[in-house]
Write a protein that holds these residues in place. Structure first.
Motif, PDB file in Angstrom:
ATOM      1  N   ASP A  27      39.212   2.055  14.696  1.00 13.42           N
ATOM      2  CA  ASP A  27      38.708   2.996  15.707  1.00 13.42           C
ATOM      3  C   ASP A  27      37.496   3.773  15.208  1.00 13.42           C
ATOM      4  O   ASP A  27      36.755   4.349  16.018  1.00 13.42           O
ATOM      5  CB  ASP A  27      39.790   4.026  16.076  1.00 13.42           C
ATOM      6  CG  ASP A  27      41.051   3.399  16.618  1.00 13.42           C
ATOM      7  OD1 ASP A  27      40.955   2.581  17.547  1.00 13.42           O
ATOM      8  OD2 ASP A  27      42.141   3.734  16.116  1.00 13.42           O
ATOM      9  N   THR A  28      37.327   3.853  13.888  1.00 12.78           N
ATOM     10  CA  THR A  28      36.391   4.832  13.326  1.00 12.78           C
ATOM     11  C   THR A  28      35.238   4.273  12.507  1.00 12.78           C
ATOM     12  O   THR A  28      34.214   4.935  12.372  1.00 12.78           O
ATOM     13  CB  THR A  28      37.154   5.834  12.449  1.00 12.78           C
ATOM     14  OG1 THR A  28      37.898   5.118  11.448  1.00 12.78           O
ATOM     15  CG2 THR A  28      38.112   6.665  13.285  1.00 12.78           C
ATOM     16  N   CYS A  29      35.385   3.084  11.938  1.00 12.20           N
ATOM     17  CA  CYS A  29      34.333   2.573  11.051  1.00 12.20           C
ATOM     18  C   CYS A  29      32.986   2.501  11.762  1.00 12.20           C
ATOM     19  O   CYS A  29      31.964   2.956  11.239  1.00 12.20           O
ATOM     20  CB  CYS A  29      34.724   1.195  10.513  1.00 12.20           C
ATOM     21  SG  CYS A  29      33.508   0.480   9.382  1.00 12.20           S
ATOM     22  N   ALA A  30      32.960   1.917  12.952  1.00  5.17           N
ATOM     23  CA  ALA A  30      31.699   1.762  13.685  1.00  5.17           C
ATOM     24  C   ALA A  30      31.151   3.105  14.149  1.00  5.17           C
ATOM     25  O   ALA A  30      29.949   3.388  13.988  1.00  5.17           O
ATOM     26  CB  ALA A  30      31.895   0.833  14.878  1.00  5.17           C
ATOM     27  N   VAL A  31      32.015   3.960  14.719  1.00  4.21           N
ATOM     28  CA  VAL A  31      31.501   5.207  15.278  1.00  4.21           C
ATOM     29  C   VAL A  31      31.115   6.208  14.190  1.00  4.21           C
ATOM     30  O   VAL A  31      30.271   7.080  14.422  1.00  4.21           O
ATOM     31  CB  VAL A  31      32.477   5.841  16.292  1.00  4.21           C
ATOM     32  CG1 VAL A  31      32.536   5.003  17.550  1.00  4.21           C
ATOM     33  CG2 VAL A  31      33.855   6.025  15.720  1.00  4.21           C
TER      34      VAL A  31
ATOM     35  N   ILE B   1      35.079  -4.739  10.374  1.00 11.17           N
ATOM     36  CA  ILE B   1      36.224  -4.030  10.939  1.00 11.17           C
ATOM     37  C   ILE B   1      36.072  -3.991  12.458  1.00 11.17           C
ATOM     38  O   ILE B   1      35.065  -3.474  12.973  1.00 11.17           O
ATOM     39  CB  ILE B   1      36.343  -2.624  10.329  1.00 11.17           C
ATOM     40  CG1 ILE B   1      36.529  -2.748   8.801  1.00 11.17           C
ATOM     41  CG2 ILE B   1      37.506  -1.864  10.954  1.00 11.17           C
ATOM     42  CD1 ILE B   1      36.690  -1.456   8.080  1.00 11.17           C
ATOM     43  N   LEU B   2      37.073  -4.524  13.160  1.00 10.42           N
ATOM     44  CA  LEU B   2      36.944  -4.815  14.590  1.00 10.42           C
ATOM     45  C   LEU B   2      37.996  -4.118  15.441  1.00 10.42           C
ATOM     46  O   LEU B   2      39.175  -4.073  15.078  1.00 10.42           O
ATOM     47  CB  LEU B   2      37.103  -6.325  14.830  1.00 10.42           C
ATOM     48  CG  LEU B   2      36.449  -7.290  13.851  1.00 10.42           C
ATOM     49  CD1 LEU B   2      36.830  -8.720  14.193  1.00 10.42           C
ATOM     50  CD2 LEU B   2      34.931  -7.107  13.853  1.00 10.42           C
TER      51      LEU B   2
ATOM     52  N   GLY C 219      32.255  -2.774  13.091  1.00  8.76           N
ATOM     53  CA  GLY C 219      31.695  -2.045  11.960  1.00  8.76           C
ATOM     54  C   GLY C 219      31.671  -2.927  10.734  1.00  8.76           C
ATOM     55  O   GLY C 219      32.453  -3.878  10.621  1.00  8.76           O
ATOM     56  N   LEU C 220      30.783  -2.632   9.813  1.00 12.73           N
ATOM     57  CA  LEU C 220      30.741  -3.344   8.537  1.00 12.73           C
ATOM     58  C   LEU C 220      30.921  -2.340   7.414  1.00 12.73           C
ATOM     59  O   LEU C 220      30.157  -1.375   7.298  1.00 12.73           O
ATOM     60  CB  LEU C 220      29.413  -4.090   8.365  1.00 12.73           C
ATOM     61  CG  LEU C 220      29.226  -4.830   7.027  1.00 12.73           C
ATOM     62  CD1 LEU C 220      30.317  -5.876   6.822  1.00 12.73           C
ATOM     63  CD2 LEU C 220      27.846  -5.473   6.959  1.00 12.73           C
TER      64      LEU C 220
END
Length: 251
Positions: free
Chosen positions: A205-209, A79-80, A101-102
């Protein structure tokens, strides 16, 4: 560090370097159907990341802000967000980042947030803690009246009916600033802010953080306090004031 996380860190940094070629160069922008801006740097960075994923993990799916979903394994989806904080980028504010994010079986398993203009890279992998430029980070234990509260835009607070709750918190906080987007959440993860209020977000916006904040010991929820990153809204906070922050928005 897993091969996937090592890959994501390197690619995020490379994509960040691509964005800097356009930063503070008077970049023009287009408006998408939702009226949000997009620049050539957004598109170039996402295309680069997608190419790298296709080469390294050809069976994985991809979901990006600028080019949507690419068919692949439904169990593993990258997810980018090629530039999180495009409005900051357009106006020469250095608080923008590249997010990778993965998601595996619907759960965020790792996240990378590279802030190229700040020369800061945050990353986390579930069960392995959170880091900034290789150093471990932890959310603070400061109370709301001792710390910094950060948030998304004032207009979004009004539009989503969150202004009253935010005003309650801002009155109690030692200081409140709108240093929003992923940078605000990363400030919670490394202990500089006690909470970040984000009334309108997408999954890119949120998967990585989510991975970064939770692995740093913070919480990442919706306005009702439910854990997760796919709600369209986000509240990150340290353990000392998470419940208090969520309670401010209760009906």
């Amino acid at each position: 560090m897993s091969p996937e996380l090592d890959f994501a860190i390197q690619v995020a940094r490379q994509a960040g370097e691509l964005t800097l070629r356009h930063f503070r160069k008077g970049a023009s922008f287009d408006r998408k159907p939702d009226n949000s801006p997009v620049t050539a740097a957004d598109r170039e960075a996402e295309q680069f990341i997608r190419q790298q994923i296709h080469q390294r993990f050809p069976d994985d799916g991809i979901l990006g802000e600028e080019f949507g979903a690419t068919a692949g394994g439904a169990d593993r989806i990258w997810i980018l967000d090629p530039i999180d904080g495009t409005k900051s980028f357009i106006y020469g504010v250095p608080l923008f980042g590249v997010l990778i994010g993965l998601q595996v079986y619907g759960k965020s398993v790792l996240g990378v947030a590279d802030f190229p203009a700040q020369q800061e890279t945050y990353w986390a992998e579930m069960g392995s803690g959170a880091h900034r430029n290789g150093e471990p980070i932890r959310a603070s234990e400061a109370k709301l009246n001792e710390g910094l509260l950060v948030s998304g835009s004032f207009q979004s607070m009004v539009a989503q009916g969150r202004l009253d709750g935010y005003s309650k918190l801002a009155e109690q906080a030692f200081v409140a600033r709108t240093w929003g987007d992923a940078y605000g959440h990363c400030m919670v993860a490394d202990g500089r802010a006690v909470a970040m209020i984000d009334p309108v977000v997408n999954v890119w916006d949120t998967c990585a953080v989510y991975a970064i904040v939770t692995e740093a010991g913070g919480s990442f929820t919706n306005f009702d306090g439910a854990d997760g990153f796919g709600f369209g809204e986000a509240v990150s906070a340290n353990s000392a004031c998470g419940a208090e922050v969520v309670a401010a928005f209760s009906k």
